[in-house]
Scaffold this motif. Structure first.
Motif, mmCIF file in Angstrom:
data_model
loop_
_atom_site.group_PDB
_atom_site.id
_atom_site.type_symbol
_atom_site.label_atom_id
_atom_site.label_comp_id
_atom_site.label_asym_id
_atom_site.label_seq_id
_atom_site.Cartn_x
_atom_site.Cartn_y
_atom_site.Cartn_z
ATOM 1 N N PHE A 34 17.487 15.188 36.865
ATOM 2 C CA PHE A 34 17.340 16.608 36.602
ATOM 3 C C PHE A 34 16.339 16.834 35.477
ATOM 4 O O PHE A 34 16.221 16.018 34.567
ATOM 5 N N ALA A 35 15.644 17.952 35.541
ATOM 6 C CA ALA A 35 14.747 18.364 34.465
ATOM 7 C C ALA A 35 15.265 19.672 33.906
ATOM 8 O O ALA A 35 15.596 20.590 34.659
ATOM 9 N N SER A 36 15.345 19.746 32.594
ATOM 10 C CA SER A 36 15.675 21.000 31.928
ATOM 11 C C SER A 36 14.343 21.725 31.759
ATOM 12 O O SER A 36 13.468 21.267 31.028
ATOM 13 N N THR A 37 14.178 22.833 32.468
ATOM 14 C CA THR A 37 12.893 23.528 32.523
ATOM 15 C C THR A 37 13.002 24.915 31.890
ATOM 16 O O THR A 37 14.085 25.334 31.485
ATOM 17 N N SER A 38 11.886 25.605 31.876
ATOM 18 C CA SER A 38 11.852 26.967 31.351
ATOM 19 C C SER A 38 12.713 27.915 32.189
ATOM 20 O O SER A 38 13.064 28.990 31.731
ATOM 21 N N HIS A 39 13.073 27.514 33.410
ATOM 22 C CA HIS A 39 13.889 28.348 34.285
ATOM 23 C C HIS A 39 15.289 27.777 34.498
ATOM 24 O O HIS A 39 15.971 28.144 35.441
ATOM 25 N N GLY A 40 15.703 26.838 33.654
ATOM 26 C CA GLY A 40 17.023 26.250 33.783
ATOM 27 C C GLY A 40 16.949 24.831 34.311
ATOM 28 O O GLY A 40 15.899 24.192 34.324
ATOM 29 N N LEU A 41 18.069 24.344 34.773
ATOM 30 C CA LEU A 41 18.186 22.971 35.252
ATOM 31 C C LEU A 41 17.656 22.859 36.678
ATOM 32 O O LEU A 41 18.009 23.658 37.541
ATOM 33 N N LEU A 42 16.786 21.861 36.910
ATOM 34 C CA LEU A 42 16.168 21.652 38.215
ATOM 35 C C LEU A 42 16.445 20.231 38.662
ATOM 36 O O LEU A 42 16.094 19.277 37.954
ATOM 37 N N GLU A 43 17.099 20.062 39.817
ATOM 38 C CA GLU A 43 17.320 18.715 40.353
ATOM 39 C C GLU A 43 16.029 18.234 40.985
ATOM 40 O O GLU A 43 15.409 18.939 41.790
ATOM 41 N N LEU A 44 15.605 17.023 40.610
ATOM 42 C CA LEU A 44 14.386 16.442 41.160
ATOM 43 C C LEU A 44 14.760 15.571 42.351
ATOM 44 O O LEU A 44 15.513 14.613 42.225
ATOM 45 N N THR A 45 14.255 15.947 43.503
ATOM 46 C CA THR A 45 14.541 15.194 44.717
ATOM 47 C C THR A 45 13.284 14.588 45.318
ATOM 48 O O THR A 45 13.369 13.745 46.199
ATOM 49 N N ALA A 46 12.105 15.011 44.840
ATOM 50 C CA ALA A 46 10.834 14.467 45.337
ATOM 51 C C ALA A 46 10.467 13.258 44.493
ATOM 52 O O ALA A 46 10.332 13.358 43.282
ATOM 53 N N TYR A 47 10.349 12.108 45.140
ATOM 54 C CA TYR A 47 9.964 10.915 44.399
ATOM 55 C C TYR A 47 9.170 9.969 45.286
ATOM 56 O O TYR A 47 9.323 9.940 46.500
ATOM 57 N N GLY A 48 8.284 9.224 44.631
ATOM 58 C CA GLY A 48 7.561 8.162 45.303
ATOM 59 C C GLY A 48 8.317 6.862 45.118
ATOM 60 O O GLY A 48 9.060 6.695 44.151
ATOM 61 N N LYS A 49 8.136 5.952 46.055
ATOM 62 C CA LYS A 49 8.785 4.645 45.967
ATOM 63 C C LYS A 49 7.742 3.592 45.646
ATOM 64 O O LYS A 49 6.570 3.737 46.004
ATOM 65 N N ASP A 50 8.213 2.506 45.003
ATOM 66 C CA ASP A 50 7.258 1.451 44.708
ATOM 67 C C ASP A 50 6.861 0.747 45.999
ATOM 68 O O ASP A 50 7.671 0.518 46.882
ATOM 69 N N ASP A 51 5.553 0.486 46.099
ATOM 70 C CA ASP A 51 5.033 -0.279 47.238
ATOM 71 C C ASP A 51 5.398 -1.736 47.025
ATOM 72 O O ASP A 51 6.027 -2.097 46.048
ATOM 73 N N GLU A 52 4.946 -2.562 47.913
ATOM 74 C CA GLU A 52 5.230 -3.987 47.762
ATOM 75 C C GLU A 52 4.567 -4.555 46.518
ATOM 76 O O GLU A 52 5.038 -5.535 45.962
ATOM 77 N N ALA A 53 3.468 -3.942 46.077
ATOM 78 C CA ALA A 53 2.840 -4.363 44.822
ATOM 79 C C ALA A 53 3.709 -3.873 43.673
ATOM 80 O O ALA A 53 4.221 -2.760 43.695
ATOM 81 N N ASP A 55 4.865 -2.215 40.350
ATOM 82 C CA ASP A 55 4.450 -1.098 39.506
ATOM 83 C C ASP A 55 3.411 -0.182 40.155
ATOM 84 O O ASP A 55 2.660 0.495 39.463
ATOM 85 N N VAL A 56 3.349 -0.144 41.488
ATOM 86 C CA VAL A 56 2.496 0.797 42.213
ATOM 87 C C VAL A 56 3.420 1.651 43.067
ATOM 88 O O VAL A 56 4.213 1.138 43.844
ATOM 89 N N TYR A 57 3.291 2.979 42.915
ATOM 90 C CA TYR A 57 4.188 3.913 43.593
ATOM 91 C C TYR A 57 3.399 4.756 44.584
ATOM 92 O O TYR A 57 2.305 5.215 44.284
#
Length: 154
Positions: A34-53, A55-57
């Motif tokens: 979650f991010a505490s933002t200027s508009h309140g609490l926002l659940e973060l659901t968008a994320y990149g995954k690490d590739d096979e390399a 530390d590369v996302y």
């Protein structure tokens, strides 16, 4: 104003502050990032995954990146994640991949809360505009590490 009215106003104000304060952080049973933002609490659901390399996302599969005008702090409640290795980056632009090898993370302070809930404060993040905040969350062995992304327009 009478003493009775003053006491009533103070009690109402205290109750309002308590209610607002309770909504500023997720409950310890609420799993996620979650991010505490200027508009309140926002659940973060968008994320990149690490590739096979290492530390590369990859962000190729992201359809929507949340936007906010300001991030105050993050809350992480992901049992099994390696919270002590969490990193936060500021990026002027976001490509299809992110390689953290040549990047310098922002200074972050991680505080333990109840259960597996952690609060992450980042110096200078409130003043950032025109870019992306990236929270790298290492996951347990066998689960792809995650890079949560949030856009802060100029």
């Amino acid at each position: 104003m009478t003493c009775r009215n003053a006491v009533s106003i103070m009690a109402l104000g205290s109750l309002l502050l308590c209610i607002l304060g309770c909504k500023a952080a997720p409950g310890p049973q609420q799993i996620g990032v979650f991010a505490s933002t200027s508009h309140g609490l926002l659940e973060l659901t968008a994320y990149g995954k690490d590739d096979e390399a290492e530390d590369v996302y990859s962000f190729r599969n992201l359809s929507v990146i949340p936007k906010t005008s300001r991030v105050e702090e993050f809350y992480v409640n992901m049992p099994g994640s390696i919270i002590t290795e969490t990193k936060i980056f500021w990026l002027a632009s976001l490509g299809k991949n992110f390689d953290e090898h040549n990047q310098i993370p922002l200074d972050a302070n991680i505080e333990a809360g109840k259960g597996s809930l952690y609060r992450i404060n980042v110096q200078g993040l409130k003043a950032k505009k025109g870019g992306f905040v990236l929270l790298i969350l290492p996951m347990p062995l066998g689960v792809s590490d995650r890079a949560y992304v949030l856009q802060i327009p100029a």
